[in-house]
Enzyme design. Structure first.
Site, short mmCIF file in Angstrom:
data_model
loop_
_atom_site.label_atom_id
_atom_site.label_comp_id
_atom_site.label_asym_id
_atom_site.label_seq_id
_atom_site.Cartn_x
_atom_site.Cartn_y
_atom_site.Cartn_z
N ASP A 169 46.64 23.39 -3.86
CA ASP A 169 45.01 23.93 -4.20
C ASP A 169 44.24 24.09 -3.00
O ASP A 169 44.72 24.58 -1.89
CB ASP A 169 44.44 23.00 -5.27
CG ASP A 169 43.10 23.64 -5.81
OD1 ASP A 169 42.80 24.59 -6.66
OD2 ASP A 169 41.84 23.02 -5.52
N TYR A 274 33.60 25.49 -1.30
CA TYR A 274 33.64 26.95 -1.85
C TYR A 274 32.21 27.44 -1.23
O TYR A 274 32.67 28.58 -0.93
CB TYR A 274 33.61 26.74 -3.26
CG TYR A 274 34.77 26.37 -3.91
CD1 TYR A 274 35.88 27.20 -4.42
CD2 TYR A 274 34.95 25.01 -4.49
CE1 TYR A 274 36.92 26.98 -5.19
CE2 TYR A 274 36.06 24.50 -5.15
CZ TYR A 274 37.05 25.56 -5.46
OH TYR A 274 38.19 25.00 -6.15
N HIS A 333 48.56 24.52 -13.26
CA HIS A 333 48.17 24.75 -12.02
C HIS A 333 48.25 23.33 -11.26
O HIS A 333 48.69 23.20 -9.96
CB HIS A 333 46.53 24.95 -11.85
CG HIS A 333 45.89 24.77 -10.66
ND1 HIS A 333 46.17 25.79 -9.39
CD2 HIS A 333 45.09 23.93 -10.08
CE1 HIS A 333 45.30 25.53 -8.58
NE2 HIS A 333 44.87 24.34 -8.64
#
Length: 355
Positions: A169, A274, A333
């Site tokens: 990730d 982010y 995930h």
């Protein structure tokens, strides 16, 4: 009836004001993606008040985090921050460095640590902003150049010049850039459910599947709301996320993740990754390097990923000279936690093949 009408008017006005604020601050498209979450938060807030965002104090770590088989807890003062890491194995052997994703911490590699510390010098660290590592304020403190330098400085601090880099990730976003800039320091790169950055960007632009799966990236550009959304119900989102990998029934594991995210500050710093990425703070310098990855890459990808498309994983091949893709059908995930034995075997085989 009058009170109900007043409440409806109040909620409507609040939604309008918050929506307008978000449009002004971050743009109309982000406001559209954020509106459902805003409505849900407002509805729940009217029922629970500020208790909705209260995180239970956890002064002592769960026993599972103190397992001596996972290694010794240490800190490295590098690149202007203090990075917490867990170290095990023979320090004279090749370094295997694990970099976690969001919203995780070093513990997400517990199965890999126990497997590989028999033959490697194993280190799993908390990136800046996470768990007990330093948490500098401000979005610019989470720009890509600093995150890449954290890894370089940590490898050097550990007395090594190269490593087998294993990432997942967000750790993979940084890991791809690190491998692009410092290929001489990466013997092999294993990317778990994180495609090459340029392949992901292509899908995000052209594929509605990836656009919809990435909705939260836009939502994270909003001020303070993403943090509150993650905090609600005593970090209740961990139960939902771990459920994707069928790990939600293990109370010790759920508590471990909640322990690592004790307050608003931690969530803010992690979400700032982010924000810095979308604002493209210091990312341009890496773009030419990303087009030609020179190190051997094993990409392990669970096809049941709710956040990243399989096409993004498949598109990685054109940017990597030596690339192997292993698709794990139906796996979520959280691949290295859900199917640790398969992941460990693939990593082990790949490294032996490249030696």
């Amino acid at each position: 009836m009058i009170l109900i009408l007043m409440l409806i008017c109040f909620l409507g006005l609040t939604v309008a004001l918050v929506g307008l604020t978000i449009v002004i601050l971050v743009g109309s498209s982000i406001a559209i993606f954020s509106l459902p979450v805003i409505l849900m938060l407002l509805f729940r807030f009217t029922r629970s008040g500020f208790n909705l965002f209260k995180i239970k104090p956890r002064p002592n770590p769960p026993k599972i985090l103190l397992d001596k088989k996972l290694g010794e807890h240490k800190f490295a003062n590098v690149n202007g921050v203090s990075l917490h890491y867990v170290e095990s194995g023979d320090v004279t052997r090749p370094l295997m460095l694990f970099v976690h994703g969001f919203p995780e911490f070093w513990f997400s590699w517990r199965h890999q640590i126990k497997h590989f510390n028999k033959n490697y010098h194993v280190v799993a660290f908390d990136m800046r902003g996470y768990n007990t590592s330093s948490k500098p304020a401000g979005v610019s403190n989470y720009k890509m150049s600093l995150l890449v330098e954290d890894i370089r400085a940590l490898v050097t601090f550990l007395g090594k010049s190269e490593c087998h880099l294993v990432v997942h990730d967000w750790g993979g976003v940084v890991g791809w850039n690190f491998a692009a800039k410092h290929p001489h320091m990466v013997k092999t790169l294993t990317a778990c459910n994180i495609p090459h950055s340029l392949s992901f960007q292509e899908q995000a632009k052209s594929s509605w599947e990836q656009k919809l799966k990435s909705w939260y990236v836009l939502f994270f550009q909003c001020p303070f709301l993403p943090e509150l959304n993650c905090m609600q119900d005593d970090n209740g989102m961990f139960y939902k996320l771990l459920k994707e990998a069928n790990l939600h029934k293990d109370e010790q594991v759920v508590e471990a993740f909640k322990y690592a995210y004790p307050n608003y500050t931690t969530w803010n710093r992690c979400i700032n990754f982010y924000r810095a990425l979308i604002r493209r703070i210091s990312t341009k310098e890496f773009l030419p390097l990303l087009k030609d990855i020179k190190v051997p890459v094993l990409q392990i990808f669970g096809t049941g990923d709710n956040y990243i498309s399989v096409d993004a994983a498949k598109g990685t091949d054109k940017y990597v000279r030596d690339h192997r893709l292993e698709l794990l059908e139906g796996v979520s995930h959280w691949v290295q936690q859900q199917e640790p034995d398969k992941v460990n075997r693939l990593i082990e085989e790949f490294i032996k093949q490249k030696q």
